[in-house]
Design an enzyme around this catalytic site. Structure first.
Site, PDB file in Angstrom:
ATOM      1  N   TRP A   9       0.823  -1.222   0.000  1.00 13.21           N
ATOM      2  CA  TRP A   9       0.000   0.000   0.000  1.00 13.21           C
ATOM      3  C   TRP A   9       0.855   1.269   0.000  1.00 13.21           C
ATOM      4  CZ3 TRP A   9      -4.301  -1.443   4.134  1.00 13.21           C
ATOM      5  CH2 TRP A   9      -5.119  -2.450   3.589  1.00 13.21           C
ATOM      6  N   HIS A  93      13.010  -2.135  -1.539  1.00  8.81           N
ATOM      7  CA  HIS A  93      12.126  -1.622  -2.594  1.00  8.81           C
ATOM      8  C   HIS A  93      12.825  -0.472  -3.327  1.00  8.81           C
ATOM      9  CE1 HIS A  93       8.737   0.096  -4.704  1.00  8.81           C
ATOM     10  NE2 HIS A  93       8.110  -1.048  -4.496  1.00  8.81           N
ATOM     11  N   GLU A 165      11.052  -6.478  -9.603  1.00 12.65           N
ATOM     12  CA  GLU A 165      10.268  -5.294  -9.955  1.00 12.65           C
ATOM     13  C   GLU A 165      11.113  -4.391 -10.854  1.00 12.65           C
ATOM     14  OE1 GLU A 165       6.863  -4.517  -6.812  1.00 12.65           O
ATOM     15  OE2 GLU A 165       8.579  -3.231  -6.505  1.00 12.65           O
TER      16      GLU A 165
END
Ligand code: 13P
Length: 246
Positions: A9, A93, A165
């Site tokens: 989120w 990330h 990613e």
């Protein structure tokens, strides 16, 4: 192993909306063949934790600190995350690497602490568009794997997960464009092989970057895509539910 669907989120919701989205998920997602994980921001996580007890949705965090405790102003310990029932933590990330200058040494330290607490790290790696255009994606991913996983030992394959990613495919990036599922699968086959060589275990690899309800089935159908790490599409209950019921 069950496929995994992980919702990141990010910092997109306020506490009230995070709670409301969690409640809607618990009402509307009665069953999924996948393991579903939601990763709210830290403050919402504290309130969401009791709601997820004894449900099929697992709790994840978006980061954790390089040490268990100590003089680390503003940081959040994996020890406390574990006490709140956190089972997974996203580490490395690209948004943290980019905005907060996290490097592989920091990510490596965070992986060690998370593992010591029995929290499963979801290590994110992905190349930039320039690396891809120069044909350097694989060599970049390989060296990132070696740096982030240096000296890491795991007991079972399921103790650590990797998420591929590609930075250029993340929806919030300027001019983001989705990767073909077959190309993601090809790169993930490479990542899996390299990670297996380093960790001596067959590691699950998730795909993340502009996944939505139109393309999720294509990604999930690939042999070496063990699940999805989803940003924007995980914020819409209808879209996320339809991805979870694939
Ligand atoms: P999007 O699904 O919005 O592209 O975000 C991907 C991501 O960064 C998940 O960690």
């Amino acid at each position: 192993m069950k496929k995994m669907i992980v919702a990141n989120w990010k910092m997109q919701l306020n506490i009230k909306d995070s709670l409301s989205l969690t409640k809607k998920m618990l009402q509307q997602l009665k069953f999924s063949s996948a393991q579903i994980v939601i990763c709210p921001d830290y403050l919402s996580l504290v309130l969401i934790s009791p709601l997820l007890k004894k449900t099929f949705i697992a709790l994840g965090a978006q980061d954790s600190a390089v040490a268990e405790f100590g003089a680390y102003t503003g940081e959040i310990s994996a020890v406390n995350l574990r006490q709140l029932g956190v089972k997974y933590v996203i580490l490395g990330h690209s948004e943290r690497r980019n905005h907060l200058h996290e490097n592989s040494a920091i990510i490596n330290a965070k992986i060690r602490v998370a593992l010591s607490q029995g929290i499963i790290p979801i290590l994110c790696i992905g190349e930039k568009l320039t690396e891809r255009n120069n044909g350097e994606a694989e060599s970049y991913l390989n060296s990132e794997l070696h740096r982030a996983l240096k000296g890491i030992k795991i007991k079972r394959a399921r103790d650590l997960i990797i998420a591929y990613e590609p930075i250029w495919a993340i929806s919030t990036n300027h001019a983001a464009r989705p990767i073909l599922a077959s190309e993601a699968d090809r790169i993930q086959t490479f990542i899996k092989k390299k990670a297996q060589r380093i960790l001596k275990k067959k590691i699950a690899v998730l795909y993340g970057g502009s996944v939505n309800d139109q393309n999720a089935a294509d990604f999930l159908a690939q042999k070496n895509i063990d699940g999805l790490l989803i940003g924007a599409a995980a914020l819409q209950i209808k879209e996320f539910s339809s991805i979870c019921s694939i």
